[in-house]
Scaffold this motif. Structure first.
Motif, mmCIF file in Angstrom:
data_model
loop_
_atom_site.group_PDB
_atom_site.id
_atom_site.type_symbol
_atom_site.label_atom_id
_atom_site.label_comp_id
_atom_site.label_asym_id
_atom_site.label_seq_id
_atom_site.Cartn_x
_atom_site.Cartn_y
_atom_site.Cartn_z
ATOM 1 N N ALA A 12 31.981 33.883 58.659
ATOM 2 C CA ALA A 12 31.660 34.887 57.528
ATOM 3 C C ALA A 12 31.491 36.159 58.113
ATOM 4 C CB ALA A 12 30.511 34.271 56.738
ATOM 5 N N ILE A 13 30.944 36.946 57.385
ATOM 6 C CA ILE A 13 30.910 38.569 57.936
ATOM 7 C C ILE A 13 29.563 38.652 57.117
ATOM 8 C CG2 ILE A 13 31.188 40.900 57.786
ATOM 9 C CD1 ILE A 13 34.068 40.174 58.141
ATOM 10 N N THR A 14 28.344 39.156 57.816
ATOM 11 C CA THR A 14 27.265 39.465 56.946
ATOM 12 C C THR A 14 26.938 40.888 57.297
ATOM 13 O OG1 THR A 14 25.875 39.013 58.972
ATOM 14 C CG2 THR A 14 26.189 37.243 57.566
ATOM 15 N N PHE A 15 26.283 41.364 56.120
ATOM 16 C CA PHE A 15 25.831 42.544 55.776
ATOM 17 C C PHE A 15 24.425 42.914 55.888
ATOM 18 C CE2 PHE A 15 29.994 41.833 54.248
ATOM 19 C CZ PHE A 15 30.960 43.112 54.624
ATOM 20 N N GLY A 16 23.747 43.445 56.936
ATOM 21 C CA GLY A 16 22.298 43.469 57.164
ATOM 22 C C GLY A 16 21.811 44.677 57.007
ATOM 23 N N ASP A 17 20.508 44.878 57.133
ATOM 24 C CA ASP A 17 19.624 46.114 57.099
ATOM 25 C C ASP A 17 20.128 46.947 58.177
ATOM 26 O OD1 ASP A 17 18.093 45.073 55.180
ATOM 27 O OD2 ASP A 17 16.498 44.517 56.663
ATOM 28 N N GLY A 18 20.267 48.394 57.819
ATOM 29 C CA GLY A 18 20.521 49.379 58.738
ATOM 30 C C GLY A 18 22.079 49.552 59.102
ATOM 31 N N GLY A 19 22.862 48.934 58.124
ATOM 32 C CA GLY A 19 24.258 49.157 58.185
ATOM 33 C C GLY A 19 24.889 48.093 59.136
ATOM 34 N N ARG A 20 24.126 47.030 59.678
ATOM 35 C CA ARG A 20 24.387 46.118 60.642
ATOM 36 C C ARG A 20 25.669 44.967 59.990
ATOM 37 N NH1 ARG A 20 22.716 40.997 60.878
ATOM 38 N NH2 ARG A 20 20.809 41.783 59.791
ATOM 39 N N VAL A 21 26.764 45.130 60.616
ATOM 40 C CA VAL A 21 27.962 44.078 60.152
ATOM 41 C C VAL A 21 27.983 43.097 61.143
ATOM 42 C CG1 VAL A 21 30.183 44.149 59.217
ATOM 43 C CG2 VAL A 21 28.854 46.001 58.362
ATOM 44 N N THR A 29 23.128 28.073 51.544
ATOM 45 C CA THR A 29 21.797 28.239 50.935
ATOM 46 C C THR A 29 20.938 28.732 51.898
ATOM 47 O OG1 THR A 29 21.219 25.934 51.649
ATOM 48 C CG2 THR A 29 22.116 26.266 49.299
ATOM 49 N N GLU A 30 21.233 29.027 53.423
ATOM 50 C CA GLU A 30 20.063 29.522 54.277
ATOM 51 C C GLU A 30 20.157 31.086 54.168
ATOM 52 O OE1 GLU A 30 22.787 27.538 55.626
ATOM 53 O OE2 GLU A 30 21.879 25.825 55.395
ATOM 54 N N ASP A 31 18.951 31.583 54.302
ATOM 55 C CA ASP A 31 18.874 33.024 54.266
ATOM 56 C C ASP A 31 18.362 33.785 55.405
ATOM 57 O OD1 ASP A 31 18.509 35.704 53.000
ATOM 58 O OD2 ASP A 31 16.384 34.663 52.583
ATOM 59 N N ASP A 32 19.158 34.594 55.674
ATOM 60 C CA ASP A 32 18.488 35.544 56.753
ATOM 61 C C ASP A 32 18.410 37.114 56.273
ATOM 62 O OD1 ASP A 32 21.166 36.734 56.591
ATOM 63 O OD2 ASP A 32 21.763 36.259 58.628
ATOM 64 N N GLY A 33 18.590 37.089 54.810
ATOM 65 C CA GLY A 33 18.320 38.467 54.282
ATOM 66 C C GLY A 33 19.575 39.264 54.243
ATOM 67 N N ALA A 34 20.544 38.698 54.635
ATOM 68 C CA ALA A 34 21.843 39.677 54.889
ATOM 69 C C ALA A 34 22.919 39.053 53.612
ATOM 70 C CB ALA A 34 22.572 39.509 55.982
ATOM 71 N N LEU A 117 24.265 37.232 48.180
ATOM 72 C CA LEU A 117 23.124 37.189 48.860
ATOM 73 C C LEU A 117 22.224 35.849 48.758
ATOM 74 C CD1 LEU A 117 20.955 38.827 50.560
ATOM 75 C CD2 LEU A 117 19.789 39.431 48.344
ATOM 76 N N ARG A 118 22.330 35.067 49.797
ATOM 77 C CA ARG A 118 21.905 33.824 49.724
ATOM 78 C C ARG A 118 20.550 33.334 49.703
ATOM 79 N NH1 ARG A 118 26.768 31.483 48.466
ATOM 80 N NH2 ARG A 118 28.219 31.949 49.660
ATOM 81 N N ARG A 119 19.635 34.575 49.653
ATOM 82 C CA ARG A 119 18.215 34.511 49.457
ATOM 83 C C ARG A 119 17.609 33.383 48.296
ATOM 84 N NH1 ARG A 119 16.517 39.485 48.973
ATOM 85 N NH2 ARG A 119 16.936 39.749 51.391
ATOM 86 N N GLY A 120 17.048 32.315 48.699
ATOM 87 C CA GLY A 120 16.669 31.542 47.643
ATOM 88 C C GLY A 120 17.593 30.389 46.937
ATOM 89 N N SER A 121 18.850 30.546 47.561
ATOM 90 C CA SER A 121 20.105 29.740 46.972
ATOM 91 C C SER A 121 19.559 28.255 46.972
ATOM 92 C CB SER A 121 21.034 29.971 47.534
ATOM 93 O OG SER A 121 21.726 31.381 47.177
ATOM 94 N N ARG A 122 19.869 27.515 45.821
ATOM 95 C CA ARG A 122 19.671 26.207 45.761
ATOM 96 C C ARG A 122 20.773 25.341 45.126
ATOM 97 N NH1 ARG A 122 15.763 28.275 42.864
ATOM 98 N NH2 ARG A 122 15.973 26.740 41.036
ATOM 99 N N GLN A 123 20.927 24.197 45.554
ATOM 100 C CA GLN A 123 21.830 23.211 45.060
ATOM 101 C C GLN A 123 21.064 21.927 44.333
ATOM 102 O OE1 GLN A 123 24.915 22.098 48.026
ATOM 103 N NE2 GLN A 123 25.881 24.238 47.775
ATOM 104 N N GLU A 124 21.836 21.523 43.333
ATOM 105 C CA GLU A 124 21.270 20.261 42.788
ATOM 106 C C GLU A 124 22.237 19.501 42.093
ATOM 107 O OE1 GLU A 124 19.520 20.436 38.050
ATOM 108 O OE2 GLU A 124 17.998 21.326 39.747
ATOM 109 N N LYS A 125 22.122 18.063 42.554
ATOM 110 C CA LYS A 125 23.338 17.223 42.230
ATOM 111 C C LYS A 125 23.282 16.932 40.929
ATOM 112 C CE LYS A 125 25.286 13.190 43.915
ATOM 113 N NZ LYS A 125 26.897 13.157 44.138
ATOM 114 N N ARG A 126 24.541 17.119 40.200
ATOM 115 C CA ARG A 126 24.731 16.713 38.935
ATOM 116 C C ARG A 126 24.375 15.386 38.392
ATOM 117 N NH1 ARG A 126 30.926 17.857 38.093
ATOM 118 N NH2 ARG A 126 30.334 17.032 36.107
ATOM 119 N N SER A 127 23.756 15.341 37.140
ATOM 120 C CA SER A 127 23.465 14.144 36.804
ATOM 121 C C SER A 127 24.421 13.522 36.018
ATOM 122 C CB SER A 127 22.066 14.139 35.926
ATOM 123 O OG SER A 127 22.480 15.242 34.794
#
Length: 129
Positions: A12-21, A29-34, A117-127
């Motif tokens: 994947a390509i991430t786009f972070g603070d300060g123009g970091r790519v 679901t994991e988050d590094d803020g990018a 932006l994956r910050r706080g992303s969650r998955q939930e099994k369908r019932s």
């Protein structure tokens, strides 16, 4: 100057603070803020976690069908409501609203790109599966 090439079907390509790519491991679901741009070759519904709902509370998500065909389903907003279905074919995209539960199902093998932006992303099994 260093020039970096990226295999978009394995990274994947991430786009972070300060123009970091930079290239990174695709994550759901994991988050590094990018922000993350990720492309996936998918063959079956299992490849797109069709048995799970997913939500991204920090931002909207763009889901793009680069090849093939798929459906994006949105969870009903009320208990007695119906799912909303959006069909995508090659070249089509949908913007998933921030905080809206959604899932994918394939009509045929596809290449799917997401920008999120994956910050706080969650998955939930369908019932209902």
């Amino acid at each position: 100057m260093t020039v970096t090439t990226v295999d978009m079907l394995s990274s994947a390509i991430t786009f972070g603070d300060g123009g970091r790519v930079e290239a990174a491991e695709p994550r759901m679901t994991e988050d590094d803020g990018a922000w993350q741009l990720a492309t996936f070759r998918v063959e079956t519904d299992a490849d797109v976690h069709a048995d799970h709902w997913e939500v991204h509370p920090a931002a909207e998500e763009a889901v793009c069908c680069l090849s093939g065909a798929l459906r994006v389903y949105f969870r009903p907003e009320s208990p007695d409501g119906d799912e909303t279905e959006v069909r995508l074919s090659a070249g089509g995209a949908v913007i998933v609203p921030r905080g809206r539960w959604h899932r994918l199902e394939l009509d045929e093998p596809s290449v799917v790109m997401s920008v999120a932006l994956r910050r706080g992303s969650r998955q939930e099994k369908r019932s209902d599966v």
